[in-house]
Write a protein that holds these residues in place. Sequence first.
Motif, PDB file in Angstrom:
ATOM      1  N   THR A  75       1.130  -1.387   0.357  1.00  0.00           N
ATOM      2  CA  THR A  75      -0.325   0.232  -0.814  1.00  0.00           C
ATOM      3  C   THR A  75       0.602   1.286  -0.265  1.00  0.00           C
ATOM      4  OG1 THR A  75       0.030  -0.103   2.444  1.00  0.00           O
ATOM      5  CG2 THR A  75      -2.225  -0.794   1.492  1.00  0.00           C
ATOM      6  N   ASP A  76       0.618   2.297   0.108  1.00  0.00           N
ATOM      7  CA  ASP A  76       1.121   4.069  -1.044  1.00  0.00           C
ATOM      8  C   ASP A  76       0.109   4.697   0.002  1.00  0.00           C
ATOM      9  OD1 ASP A  76       2.493   5.257  -1.070  1.00  0.00           O
ATOM     10  OD2 ASP A  76       2.393   5.653  -3.508  1.00  0.00           O
ATOM     11  N   VAL A  77       0.990   5.111   0.868  1.00  0.00           N
ATOM     12  CA  VAL A  77       0.164   6.691   1.536  1.00  0.00           C
ATOM     13  C   VAL A  77       0.179   7.439   1.476  1.00  0.00           C
ATOM     14  CG1 VAL A  77      -0.833   6.845   3.909  1.00  0.00           C
ATOM     15  CG2 VAL A  77      -0.489   4.698   3.976  1.00  0.00           C
ATOM     16  N   ASN A  78      -0.409   8.678   1.548  1.00  0.00           N
ATOM     17  CA  ASN A  78      -0.055   9.797   1.199  1.00  0.00           C
ATOM     18  C   ASN A  78      -0.925  10.620   1.657  1.00  0.00           C
ATOM     19  OD1 ASN A  78       0.521   9.940  -2.063  1.00  0.00           O
ATOM     20  ND2 ASN A  78      -0.667   8.165  -2.123  1.00  0.00           N
ATOM     21  N   MET A  79       0.063  11.990   2.559  1.00  0.00           N
ATOM     22  CA  MET A  79      -0.494  12.399   3.755  1.00  0.00           C
ATOM     23  C   MET A  79      -0.945  13.941   2.860  1.00  0.00           C
ATOM     24  SD  MET A  79      -0.674  10.878   5.648  1.00  0.00           S
ATOM     25  CE  MET A  79      -0.994  12.179   6.828  1.00  0.00           C
ATOM     26  N   TYR A  80      -1.954  14.426   3.432  1.00  0.00           N
ATOM     27  CA  TYR A  80      -2.488  16.069   2.932  1.00  0.00           C
ATOM     28  C   TYR A  80      -3.193  16.221   4.117  1.00  0.00           C
ATOM     29  CZ  TYR A  80      -2.582  13.911  -1.506  1.00  0.00           C
ATOM     30  OH  TYR A  80      -1.894  13.583  -3.508  1.00  0.00           O
ATOM     31  N   SER A  81      -3.246  18.152   3.927  1.00  0.00           N
ATOM     32  CA  SER A  81      -4.037  18.548   4.550  1.00  0.00           C
ATOM     33  C   SER A  81      -5.356  19.133   3.404  1.00  0.00           C
ATOM     34  CB  SER A  81      -3.268  19.843   5.121  1.00  0.00           C
ATOM     35  OG  SER A  81      -1.778  19.423   6.356  1.00  0.00           O
ATOM     36  N   ILE A  82      -6.578  19.148   4.767  1.00  0.00           N
ATOM     37  CA  ILE A  82      -7.442  19.066   3.606  1.00  0.00           C
ATOM     38  C   ILE A  82      -8.750  21.060   3.869  1.00  0.00           C
ATOM     39  CG2 ILE A  82      -9.785  18.480   2.517  1.00  0.00           C
ATOM     40  CD1 ILE A  82      -7.121  16.833   1.164  1.00  0.00           C
ATOM     41  N   ALA A  83      -9.354  21.412   2.995  1.00  0.00           N
ATOM     42  CA  ALA A  83      -9.734  22.277   3.937  1.00  0.00           C
ATOM     43  C   ALA A  83     -11.194  21.427   2.614  1.00  0.00           C
ATOM     44  CB  ALA A  83      -9.207  23.691   3.429  1.00  0.00           C
ATOM     45  N   VAL A  84     -12.015  22.097   3.583  1.00  0.00           N
ATOM     46  CA  VAL A  84     -13.846  21.551   2.413  1.00  0.00           C
ATOM     47  C   VAL A  84     -14.800  22.694   2.808  1.00  0.00           C
ATOM     48  CG1 VAL A  84     -15.125  20.493   1.960  1.00  0.00           C
ATOM     49  CG2 VAL A  84     -13.486  19.715   2.115  1.00  0.00           C
ATOM     50  N   LEU A  85     -15.169  23.388   1.548  1.00  0.00           N
ATOM     51  CA  LEU A  85     -15.849  24.795   1.653  1.00  0.00           C
ATOM     52  C   LEU A  85     -17.443  23.566   0.790  1.00  0.00           C
ATOM     53  CD1 LEU A  85     -13.982  27.559   0.150  1.00  0.00           C
ATOM     54  CD2 LEU A  85     -14.217  26.984   2.691  1.00  0.00           C
ATOM     55  N   THR A  86     -18.542  24.872   1.865  1.00  0.00           N
ATOM     56  CA  THR A  86     -19.928  24.687   1.947  1.00  0.00           C
ATOM     57  C   THR A  86     -20.427  25.524   0.811  1.00  0.00           C
ATOM     58  OG1 THR A  86     -19.999  22.646   3.820  1.00  0.00           O
ATOM     59  CG2 THR A  86     -22.142  23.610   2.662  1.00  0.00           C
ATOM     60  N   LEU A  87     -20.909  25.068  -0.324  1.00  0.00           N
ATOM     61  CA  LEU A  87     -21.009  26.123  -0.873  1.00  0.00           C
ATOM     62  C   LEU A  87     -22.642  26.459  -0.710  1.00  0.00           C
ATOM     63  CD1 LEU A  87     -19.125  24.957  -3.907  1.00  0.00           C
ATOM     64  CD2 LEU A  87     -18.500  26.913  -2.207  1.00  0.00           C
ATOM     65  N   PRO A  88     -22.681  27.483  -1.621  1.00  0.00           N
ATOM     66  CA  PRO A  88     -24.909  28.002  -1.172  1.00  0.00           C
ATOM     67  C   PRO A  88     -25.455  26.880  -2.617  1.00  0.00           C
ATOM     68  CG  PRO A  88     -23.695  29.650  -2.493  1.00  0.00           C
ATOM     69  CD  PRO A  88     -22.561  28.869  -1.949  1.00  0.00           C
ATOM     70  N   THR A  89     -24.970  26.507  -3.860  1.00  0.00           N
ATOM     71  CA  THR A  89     -25.350  25.809  -4.630  1.00  0.00           C
ATOM     72  C   THR A  89     -24.762  25.252  -5.242  1.00  0.00           C
ATOM     73  OG1 THR A  89     -27.196  26.102  -6.562  1.00  0.00           O
ATOM     74  CG2 THR A  89     -24.646  27.601  -6.968  1.00  0.00           C
ATOM     75  N   ALA A  90     -25.018  23.479  -5.338  1.00  0.00           N
ATOM     76  CA  ALA A  90     -24.196  22.451  -6.339  1.00  0.00           C
ATOM     77  C   ALA A  90     -23.465  23.634  -8.263  1.00  0.00           C
ATOM     78  CB  ALA A  90     -25.111  21.385  -6.563  1.00  0.00           C
ATOM     79  N   LEU A  91     -21.919  22.653  -8.084  1.00  0.00           N
ATOM     80  CA  LEU A  91     -21.788  22.666  -9.041  1.00  0.00           C
ATOM     81  C   LEU A  91     -21.133  22.248 -10.258  1.00  0.00           C
ATOM     82  CD1 LEU A  91     -19.670  25.963  -8.065  1.00  0.00           C
ATOM     83  CD2 LEU A  91     -21.306  25.884  -9.230  1.00  0.00           C
ATOM     84  N   PRO A  92     -20.889  21.956 -11.400  1.00  0.00           N
ATOM     85  CA  PRO A  92     -20.518  20.433 -12.107  1.00  0.00           C
ATOM     86  C   PRO A  92     -19.144  20.090 -11.011  1.00  0.00           C
ATOM     87  CG  PRO A  92     -21.347  22.397 -13.346  1.00  0.00           C
ATOM     88  CD  PRO A  92     -21.102  22.921 -12.470  1.00  0.00           C
ATOM     89  N   ASP A  93     -19.082  18.755 -11.426  1.00  0.00           N
ATOM     90  CA  ASP A  93     -17.812  18.193 -11.198  1.00  0.00           C
ATOM     91  C   ASP A  93     -16.725  19.051 -12.293  1.00  0.00           C
ATOM     92  OD1 ASP A  93     -19.878  16.002 -10.616  1.00  0.00           O
ATOM     93  OD2 ASP A  93     -18.241  15.998  -8.876  1.00  0.00           O
ATOM     94  N   LYS A 154       0.782  26.244  -4.654  1.00  0.00           N
ATOM     95  CA  LYS A 154       0.751  24.524  -4.639  1.00  0.00           C
ATOM     96  C   LYS A 154      -0.139  23.939  -4.150  1.00  0.00           C
ATOM     97  CE  LYS A 154       5.716  26.295  -3.921  1.00  0.00           C
ATOM     98  NZ  LYS A 154       7.177  26.270  -2.967  1.00  0.00           N
ATOM     99  N   ALA A 155      -1.284  24.443  -4.598  1.00  0.00           N
ATOM    100  CA  ALA A 155      -2.818  23.452  -4.076  1.00  0.00           C
ATOM    101  C   ALA A 155      -3.227  22.955  -5.621  1.00  0.00           C
ATOM    102  CB  ALA A 155      -3.458  24.642  -3.491  1.00  0.00           C
ATOM    103  N   GLY A 156      -4.872  21.694  -5.001  1.00  0.00           N
ATOM    104  CA  GLY A 156      -5.679  21.321  -6.182  1.00  0.00           C
ATOM    105  C   GLY A 156      -7.288  22.089  -5.242  1.00  0.00           C
ATOM    106  N   TRP A 157      -7.672  21.323  -6.214  1.00  0.00           N
ATOM    107  CA  TRP A 157      -9.503  21.901  -5.570  1.00  0.00           C
ATOM    108  C   TRP A 157      -9.780  20.836  -6.555  1.00  0.00           C
ATOM    109  CZ3 TRP A 157     -12.657  24.046  -8.727  1.00  0.00           C
ATOM    110  CH2 TRP A 157     -12.092  24.964  -9.963  1.00  0.00           C
ATOM    111  N   ARG A 158     -11.695  20.801  -5.730  1.00  0.00           N
ATOM    112  CA  ARG A 158     -12.368  19.715  -6.954  1.00  0.00           C
ATOM    113  C   ARG A 158     -13.799  20.109  -6.520  1.00  0.00           C
ATOM    114  NH1 ARG A 158     -14.267  14.895  -6.071  1.00  0.00           N
ATOM    115  NH2 ARG A 158     -12.526  14.437  -4.280  1.00  0.00           N
ATOM    116  N   LEU A 159     -14.424  20.265  -7.711  1.00  0.00           N
ATOM    117  CA  LEU A 159     -15.934  20.641  -6.962  1.00  0.00           C
ATOM    118  C   LEU A 159     -16.786  19.778  -7.146  1.00  0.00           C
ATOM    119  CD1 LEU A 159     -16.674  24.067  -9.111  1.00  0.00           C
ATOM    120  CD2 LEU A 159     -15.940  23.878  -6.717  1.00  0.00           C
ATOM    121  N   HIS A 160     -17.811  19.248  -5.966  1.00  0.00           N
ATOM    122  CA  HIS A 160     -18.613  18.491  -5.718  1.00  0.00           C
ATOM    123  C   HIS A 160     -19.464  18.148  -4.788  1.00  0.00           C
ATOM    124  CE1 HIS A 160     -19.225  13.691  -5.250  1.00  0.00           C
ATOM    125  NE2 HIS A 160     -19.420  13.841  -3.988  1.00  0.00           N
ATOM    126  N   GLY A 161     -20.808  18.513  -6.070  1.00  0.00           N
ATOM    127  CA  GLY A 161     -21.689  18.742  -5.564  1.00  0.00           C
ATOM    128  C   GLY A 161     -21.533  20.380  -4.774  1.00  0.00           C
TER     129      GLY A 161
END
Length: 208
Positions: A75-93, A154-161
Motif C-alpha cells: 500500500t502507498d500512503v499520501n498525506m494531505y491537509s484538506i479544506a472543504v467549503l460548503t457552497l450555496p449551490t451545487a456546481l459541476p464536478d 501549490k494546491a489542488g481543488w475539486r468541486l463536488h456537489g
Amino acid sequence: MWRVKRSIRTYRDNPAWHHYRKTAPPEWVNQFGVPGHPFGTCRNHARNVLEGQVRGYPATLFHLAAVRKGGRYGTDVNMYSIAVLTLPTALPDTSVSTGTLVYRLRSDPLPPHAGKPVRLPSGRRPRMIKCSVDPAFAELAITEEVVRMTADAKAGWRLHGHHMIGWISGRRPYEKIVSLAETMTAILGELPASVWRAGTGDRSSGER
C-alpha cells in the motif's frame, strides 16, 4: 510536528471554531466524492477535523492519510491537509491541481459516479491537471488567473456537489489550511455571476 500540535491546541479551544474531533469514521470522507482526488482508492483516514467558517463559507479542515494499493509495501500512503467549503449551490464536478500533488495517487481526478470528465490542456508550468464534466462551465471557471492562484498556492481543488475540496501536501498546521481555504474563497470570487445563476449545479450526470 510540534507546530501542528500547537496549532491543534490553539484552534480547538477557539470559540470561532465550534467543533473539533480527533478522528472521523472511515466512511465520513465518502461525502466528498471518494475516490476522486485527493482521496485514496482503498482507505482514507481523517484526523483533527475542525469545523467553523472562512470568509462566510462553512468550512471543515482536517488531515488526510489517503491509501491506495501498490507501492513497495503493498500500500502507498499520501498525506494531505484538506479544506472543504460548503457552497450555496451545487456546481459541476471539476478538478484543478498541480500535477506533483496527485501523481502518486494513480487515480482519476473525479469519482466514477461524477460522469465522464473532459481533460483540459495544462498550458503552463508547473504541470497542471485539469478536468470537468461540463466543458462550458470549465471555460468560464478555469481562467488563467484561477490556474495561477492554484499553482502559486501549490494546491489542488475539486468541486463536488455543494462542496469545494482543496488540498496541500503533508500534515500542516491549521494556519496553513486556513490560508488554503482563503485561496479557495478567492477562486470562488473569480467565478462569473452567470455560473451561480444559470443552475449549472444540476449535475445531471453526477451523483444521486
